[in-house]
Write a protein that holds these residues in place. Structure first.
Motif, short mmCIF file in Angstrom:
data_model
loop_
_atom_site.label_atom_id
_atom_site.label_comp_id
_atom_site.label_asym_id
_atom_site.label_seq_id
_atom_site.Cartn_x
_atom_site.Cartn_y
_atom_site.Cartn_z
N UNK A 175 0.84 -1.21 0.00
CA UNK A 175 0.00 0.00 0.00
C UNK A 175 0.87 1.26 0.00
N UNK A 176 1.91 1.25 0.81
CA UNK A 176 2.79 2.41 0.89
C UNK A 176 3.52 2.64 -0.43
N UNK A 177 4.00 1.57 -1.03
CA UNK A 177 4.70 1.70 -2.31
C UNK A 177 3.78 2.27 -3.38
N UNK A 178 2.53 1.83 -3.41
CA UNK A 178 1.58 2.33 -4.40
C UNK A 178 1.27 3.81 -4.17
N UNK A 179 1.35 4.26 -2.91
CA UNK A 179 1.11 5.68 -2.63
C UNK A 179 2.18 6.56 -3.25
N UNK A 180 3.35 5.97 -3.54
CA UNK A 180 4.42 6.68 -4.24
C UNK A 180 4.38 6.41 -5.74
N UNK A 181 3.33 5.77 -6.20
CA UNK A 181 3.17 5.42 -7.61
C UNK A 181 4.26 4.44 -8.08
N UNK A 182 4.73 3.62 -7.17
CA UNK A 182 5.68 2.56 -7.51
C UNK A 182 4.90 1.33 -7.96
#
Length: 316
Positions: free
Chosen positions: A75-82
Protein backbone atom coordinates in the motif's frame (compact mmCIF):
# COMPACT_ATOMS: atom_id res chain seq x y z
CA UNK A 1 33.85 0.34 -14.24
CA UNK A 2 31.71 3.45 -13.74
CA UNK A 3 27.93 2.94 -13.80
CA UNK A 4 25.70 5.96 -14.22
CA UNK A 5 22.20 4.62 -14.83
CA UNK A 6 19.29 5.47 -12.54
CA UNK A 7 17.96 2.96 -10.05
CA UNK A 8 14.72 1.64 -11.55
CA UNK A 9 13.89 -1.69 -9.92
CA UNK A 10 14.46 -3.06 -6.43
CA UNK A 11 14.05 -6.66 -5.36
CA UNK A 12 13.10 -6.52 -1.69
CA UNK A 13 13.56 -9.80 0.19
CA UNK A 14 11.11 -9.40 3.06
CA UNK A 15 12.06 -12.64 4.79
CA UNK A 16 14.02 -15.84 4.33
CA UNK A 17 11.13 -17.81 5.80
CA UNK A 18 9.48 -20.06 3.23
CA UNK A 19 6.79 -22.73 3.12
CA UNK A 20 8.83 -24.81 0.65
CA UNK A 21 12.42 -26.06 0.58
CA UNK A 22 13.29 -26.05 -3.11
CA UNK A 23 16.47 -27.86 -4.08
CA UNK A 24 17.60 -25.05 -6.40
CA UNK A 25 16.74 -22.11 -4.08
CA UNK A 26 18.99 -19.19 -5.00
CA UNK A 27 19.55 -18.04 -1.40
CA UNK A 28 18.92 -21.18 0.69
CA UNK A 29 15.62 -19.90 2.06
CA UNK A 30 13.52 -21.78 4.56
CA UNK A 31 13.92 -20.21 7.98
CA UNK A 32 13.58 -16.61 9.10
CA UNK A 33 16.93 -14.90 9.77
CA UNK A 34 17.60 -13.74 13.32
CA UNK A 35 18.19 -10.12 12.25
CA UNK A 36 15.37 -9.51 9.78
CA UNK A 37 13.92 -6.01 9.58
CA UNK A 38 10.90 -5.19 11.70
CA UNK A 39 7.71 -4.09 9.88
CA UNK A 40 8.31 -0.42 10.75
CA UNK A 41 11.82 -0.63 9.31
CA UNK A 42 10.48 -2.21 6.11
CA UNK A 43 8.02 0.65 5.71
CA UNK A 44 10.81 3.13 6.34
CA UNK A 45 12.82 1.50 3.57
CA UNK A 46 9.86 1.71 1.18
CA UNK A 47 9.52 5.43 1.95
CA UNK A 48 13.17 5.88 1.03
CA UNK A 49 12.62 4.06 -2.26
CA UNK A 50 9.58 6.21 -3.02
CA UNK A 51 11.55 9.37 -2.37
CA UNK A 52 14.38 8.10 -4.57
CA UNK A 53 12.11 7.67 -7.60
CA UNK A 54 12.27 3.88 -7.95
CA UNK A 55 9.85 2.63 -10.62
CA UNK A 56 9.17 -0.92 -9.40
CA UNK A 57 9.58 -2.90 -6.21
CA UNK A 58 9.32 -6.67 -6.36
CA UNK A 59 8.76 -8.18 -2.95
CA UNK A 60 10.43 -11.58 -2.73
CA UNK A 61 11.99 -13.86 -0.14
CA UNK A 62 11.81 -16.57 0.92
CA UNK A 63 8.09 -16.42 0.42
CA UNK A 64 6.89 -12.80 0.67
CA UNK A 65 3.27 -13.68 1.46
CA UNK A 66 4.50 -15.03 4.81
CA UNK A 67 5.69 -11.58 5.87
CA UNK A 68 3.23 -9.65 8.08
CA UNK A 69 4.60 -6.43 6.56
CA UNK A 70 3.73 -7.27 2.94
CA UNK A 71 0.28 -5.69 2.65
CA UNK A 72 1.22 -2.42 4.36
CA UNK A 73 4.46 -2.24 2.35
CA UNK A 74 2.51 -2.70 -0.89
CA UNK A 75 0.00 0.00 0.00
CA UNK A 76 2.79 2.41 0.89
CA UNK A 77 4.70 1.70 -2.31
CA UNK A 78 1.58 2.33 -4.40
CA UNK A 79 1.11 5.68 -2.63
CA UNK A 80 4.42 6.68 -4.24
CA UNK A 81 3.17 5.42 -7.61
CA UNK A 82 5.68 2.56 -7.51
CA UNK A 83 4.71 -0.52 -9.49
CA UNK A 84 4.39 -3.43 -7.05
CA UNK A 85 5.04 -7.05 -7.93
CA UNK A 86 5.78 -10.20 -5.97
CA UNK A 87 7.84 -13.31 -6.62
CA UNK A 88 5.91 -16.18 -5.08
CA UNK A 89 5.48 -19.94 -5.11
CA UNK A 90 1.72 -19.25 -4.71
CA UNK A 91 1.10 -22.43 -2.71
CA UNK A 92 -0.63 -20.57 0.14
CA UNK A 93 -2.58 -18.07 -1.95
CA UNK A 94 -6.32 -18.50 -1.52
CA UNK A 95 -9.10 -16.48 -3.14
CA UNK A 96 -9.26 -14.31 -0.03
CA UNK A 97 -5.50 -13.72 -0.04
CA UNK A 98 -5.47 -12.94 -3.75
CA UNK A 99 -8.25 -10.38 -3.34
CA UNK A 100 -6.40 -8.82 -0.40
CA UNK A 101 -3.22 -8.52 -2.49
CA UNK A 102 -5.11 -6.96 -5.41
CA UNK A 103 -6.87 -4.46 -3.14
CA UNK A 104 -3.53 -3.48 -1.61
CA UNK A 105 -2.24 -2.59 -5.08
CA UNK A 106 -0.50 -5.67 -6.41
CA UNK A 107 0.21 -5.11 -10.09
CA UNK A 108 1.77 -8.44 -11.03
CA UNK A 109 2.82 -11.80 -9.64
CA UNK A 110 5.72 -13.93 -10.82
CA UNK A 111 4.84 -17.53 -9.98
CA UNK A 112 7.62 -20.12 -9.95
CA UNK A 113 6.75 -23.39 -11.70
CA UNK A 114 9.47 -25.67 -13.02
CA UNK A 115 8.62 -27.90 -15.95
CA UNK A 116 6.26 -30.80 -15.59
CA UNK A 117 4.36 -31.72 -12.44
CA UNK A 118 6.84 -34.53 -11.73
CA UNK A 119 9.96 -32.37 -12.10
CA UNK A 120 8.38 -29.49 -10.19
CA UNK A 121 7.41 -31.71 -7.24
CA UNK A 122 10.83 -33.34 -7.27
CA UNK A 123 12.36 -29.90 -6.76
CA UNK A 124 9.74 -28.30 -4.49
CA UNK A 125 7.97 -31.15 -2.70
CA UNK A 126 5.03 -33.47 -3.27
CA UNK A 127 1.85 -31.66 -4.26
CA UNK A 128 3.61 -28.32 -4.77
CA UNK A 129 2.73 -28.15 -8.48
CA UNK A 130 -1.02 -28.41 -7.95
CA UNK A 131 -0.98 -26.02 -5.00
CA UNK A 132 1.04 -23.45 -6.97
CA UNK A 133 -1.31 -23.78 -9.92
CA UNK A 134 -4.38 -23.32 -7.71
CA UNK A 135 -2.84 -20.25 -6.11
CA UNK A 136 -2.01 -18.83 -9.51
CA UNK A 137 -5.59 -19.27 -10.68
CA UNK A 138 -6.79 -17.43 -7.55
CA UNK A 139 -4.54 -14.52 -8.50
CA UNK A 140 -5.92 -14.48 -12.04
CA UNK A 141 -9.50 -14.57 -10.72
CA UNK A 142 -8.62 -11.54 -8.57
CA UNK A 143 -7.50 -9.63 -11.70
CA UNK A 144 -3.79 -9.82 -10.82
CA UNK A 145 -1.49 -10.09 -13.84
CA UNK A 146 0.50 -13.33 -13.66
CA UNK A 147 3.66 -14.58 -15.32
CA UNK A 148 5.09 -18.03 -14.76
CA UNK A 149 8.85 -18.32 -14.32
CA UNK A 150 10.56 -21.63 -15.01
CA UNK A 151 14.23 -22.28 -14.34
CA UNK A 152 15.76 -24.00 -17.37
CA UNK A 153 18.27 -26.59 -16.26
CA UNK A 154 19.20 -30.08 -17.33
CA UNK A 155 16.81 -31.77 -14.91
CA UNK A 156 13.74 -29.71 -15.92
CA UNK A 157 14.13 -28.97 -19.63
CA UNK A 158 12.09 -31.97 -20.83
CA UNK A 159 8.96 -30.64 -19.11
CA UNK A 160 9.05 -27.14 -20.60
CA UNK A 161 6.83 -27.82 -23.66
CA UNK A 162 4.08 -29.30 -21.45
CA UNK A 163 4.35 -26.31 -19.13
CA UNK A 164 4.11 -23.92 -22.09
CA UNK A 165 0.95 -25.71 -23.23
CA UNK A 166 -0.59 -25.46 -19.76
CA UNK A 167 0.29 -21.77 -19.55
CA UNK A 168 -1.31 -21.06 -22.91
CA UNK A 169 -4.49 -22.81 -21.80
CA UNK A 170 -4.51 -20.75 -18.59
CA UNK A 171 -3.91 -17.50 -20.48
CA UNK A 172 -0.59 -16.66 -18.82
CA UNK A 173 2.88 -16.12 -20.25
CA UNK A 174 5.87 -18.30 -19.47
CA UNK A 175 9.35 -16.88 -18.95
CA UNK A 176 12.17 -19.40 -19.19
CA UNK A 177 14.98 -18.32 -16.86
CA UNK A 178 18.56 -19.52 -17.04
CA UNK A 179 19.87 -21.59 -14.15
CA UNK A 180 22.48 -19.84 -11.99
CA UNK A 181 24.63 -22.01 -9.70
CA UNK A 182 24.05 -20.38 -6.31
CA UNK A 183 22.27 -21.07 -3.03
CA UNK A 184 21.48 -24.75 -2.50
CA UNK A 185 22.98 -25.57 -5.90
CA UNK A 186 26.15 -23.52 -5.69
CA UNK A 187 28.83 -25.21 -7.77
CA UNK A 188 26.34 -27.40 -9.67
CA UNK A 189 27.45 -26.22 -13.10
CA UNK A 190 26.45 -29.62 -14.48
CA UNK A 191 22.87 -28.24 -14.49
CA UNK A 192 23.85 -25.39 -16.85
CA UNK A 193 22.51 -25.92 -20.35
CA UNK A 194 24.79 -25.93 -23.36
CA UNK A 195 24.31 -23.99 -26.58
CA UNK A 196 22.90 -27.03 -28.34
CA UNK A 197 20.53 -27.78 -25.46
CA UNK A 198 19.15 -24.24 -25.58
CA UNK A 199 18.68 -24.61 -29.33
CA UNK A 200 16.69 -27.78 -28.68
CA UNK A 201 14.53 -25.96 -26.11
CA UNK A 202 13.99 -23.11 -28.55
CA UNK A 203 12.91 -25.55 -31.28
CA UNK A 204 10.51 -27.38 -28.96
CA UNK A 205 8.97 -24.09 -27.79
CA UNK A 206 8.98 -22.26 -31.13
CA UNK A 207 5.20 -22.43 -31.74
CA UNK A 208 4.60 -20.92 -28.29
CA UNK A 209 7.29 -18.29 -28.85
CA UNK A 210 5.65 -17.27 -32.13
CA UNK A 211 2.26 -16.96 -30.40
CA UNK A 212 3.72 -14.77 -27.66
CA UNK A 213 3.19 -17.34 -24.91
CA UNK A 214 6.88 -17.97 -24.18
CA UNK A 215 9.87 -15.68 -23.78
CA UNK A 216 13.14 -16.14 -21.97
CA UNK A 217 16.87 -16.09 -21.72
CA UNK A 218 18.73 -17.11 -24.89
CA UNK A 219 15.55 -18.11 -26.72
CA UNK A 220 15.86 -15.19 -29.14
CA UNK A 221 19.59 -15.59 -29.69
CA UNK A 222 20.45 -12.64 -27.43
CA UNK A 223 22.54 -12.55 -24.26
CA UNK A 224 19.91 -11.04 -22.00
CA UNK A 225 20.25 -7.98 -19.73
CA UNK A 226 21.94 -7.90 -16.33
CA UNK A 227 20.46 -5.25 -14.06
CA UNK A 228 22.91 -5.84 -11.21
CA UNK A 229 24.30 -2.48 -10.20
CA UNK A 230 23.15 -0.79 -13.39
CA UNK A 231 19.38 -0.37 -13.06
CA UNK A 232 18.58 -2.69 -10.18
CA UNK A 233 19.60 -3.92 -6.77
CA UNK A 234 18.36 -6.18 -3.97
CA UNK A 235 17.57 -5.46 -0.33
CA UNK A 236 18.13 -8.46 1.91
CA UNK A 237 15.80 -9.27 4.83
CA UNK A 238 18.17 -7.56 7.30
CA UNK A 239 18.32 -4.38 5.21
CA UNK A 240 21.72 -4.98 3.63
CA UNK A 241 21.96 -3.86 0.00
CA UNK A 242 23.49 -5.98 -2.76
CA UNK A 243 23.49 -5.54 -6.50
CA UNK A 244 21.95 -8.98 -7.10
CA UNK A 245 20.45 -11.76 -4.98
CA UNK A 246 22.53 -14.38 -6.77
CA UNK A 247 25.76 -12.39 -6.37
CA UNK A 248 24.96 -11.87 -2.70
CA UNK A 249 24.92 -15.62 -2.17
CA UNK A 250 28.13 -15.95 -4.18
CA UNK A 251 30.09 -13.62 -1.91
CA UNK A 252 29.37 -10.05 -2.99
CA UNK A 253 29.98 -7.67 -0.07
CA UNK A 254 27.17 -5.52 1.29
CA UNK A 255 27.15 -1.89 0.14
CA UNK A 256 25.36 -0.64 3.24
CA UNK A 257 22.13 -1.06 5.18
CA UNK A 258 18.97 0.76 4.17
CA UNK A 259 17.80 1.00 7.78
CA UNK A 260 20.92 2.93 8.79
CA UNK A 261 21.78 5.25 5.90
CA UNK A 262 20.13 6.92 2.90
CA UNK A 263 19.56 4.80 -0.17
CA UNK A 264 21.14 7.42 -2.42
CA UNK A 265 24.44 7.08 -0.55
CA UNK A 266 24.36 3.29 -0.83
CA UNK A 267 23.49 3.46 -4.53
CA UNK A 268 26.53 5.68 -5.19
CA UNK A 269 28.66 2.99 -3.57
CA UNK A 270 27.11 0.36 -5.84
CA UNK A 271 27.83 2.47 -8.92
CA UNK A 272 31.55 2.57 -8.13
CA UNK A 273 31.81 -1.07 -7.02
CA UNK A 274 35.17 -2.75 -7.58
CA UNK A 275 33.46 -6.11 -7.04
CA UNK A 276 31.14 -5.52 -9.99
CA UNK A 277 34.09 -4.39 -12.10
CA UNK A 278 35.91 -7.63 -11.27
CA UNK A 279 32.74 -9.59 -12.02
CA UNK A 280 32.59 -7.92 -15.43
CA UNK A 281 36.15 -9.11 -16.06
CA UNK A 282 35.07 -12.65 -15.11
CA UNK A 283 32.14 -12.31 -17.52
CA UNK A 284 34.42 -11.30 -20.37
CA UNK A 285 36.66 -14.26 -19.58
CA UNK A 286 33.70 -16.65 -19.52
CA UNK A 287 32.35 -15.40 -22.84
CA UNK A 288 35.80 -15.65 -24.37
CA UNK A 289 36.41 -19.21 -23.21
CA UNK A 290 35.80 -22.22 -25.43
CA UNK A 291 33.01 -23.55 -23.23
CA UNK A 292 29.83 -24.96 -24.69
CA UNK A 293 27.71 -22.29 -22.98
CA UNK A 294 25.64 -19.47 -24.52
CA UNK A 295 27.20 -16.03 -24.41
CA UNK A 296 25.70 -14.19 -21.47
CA UNK A 297 25.54 -10.79 -19.80
CA UNK A 298 24.80 -12.35 -16.38
CA UNK A 299 27.51 -11.48 -13.87
CA UNK A 300 26.25 -14.16 -11.45
CA UNK A 301 26.74 -16.94 -14.00
CA UNK A 302 30.30 -15.75 -14.57
CA UNK A 303 31.08 -15.66 -10.85
CA UNK A 304 29.28 -18.96 -10.23
CA UNK A 305 31.18 -20.76 -12.96
CA UNK A 306 34.45 -19.18 -11.84
CA UNK A 307 33.95 -20.45 -8.29
CA UNK A 308 32.66 -23.90 -9.22
CA UNK A 309 35.01 -26.85 -8.70
CA UNK A 310 33.40 -28.79 -11.56
CA UNK A 311 34.65 -28.23 -15.09
CA UNK A 312 32.20 -27.60 -17.93
CA UNK A 313 32.29 -29.45 -21.20
CA UNK A 314 34.33 -27.56 -23.78
CA UNK A 315 33.41 -27.16 -27.41
CA UNK A 316 35.05 -29.67 -29.71
Amino acid sequence: MKRTRNLQKVFFELTRACNLACTHCLNDSGRRLHDELQPAQILGAVRQLGGFGVKEVRFTGGEPTISPALIDAMRLARSFDIRVSIGTNAVAITREKANELFTAGLCGAIVSIDGSEDSHDEIRGAGAYRRSWQGMMCLLDASVSVRVNAVAMRSTRAGLPALACACEEAGVTLYVRRFIPSGRMVGCVSELLTVSEYRHIQASLQPYIERGVVDGHYLDGGCGHCSAGSTGMVILPNGDVQSCGFLSDLGEPSYGNIAREPIKDIWERVLSSAYLANSADALASLNGASLDLPRTNCLAIAVGVQRAPIRIRRQS
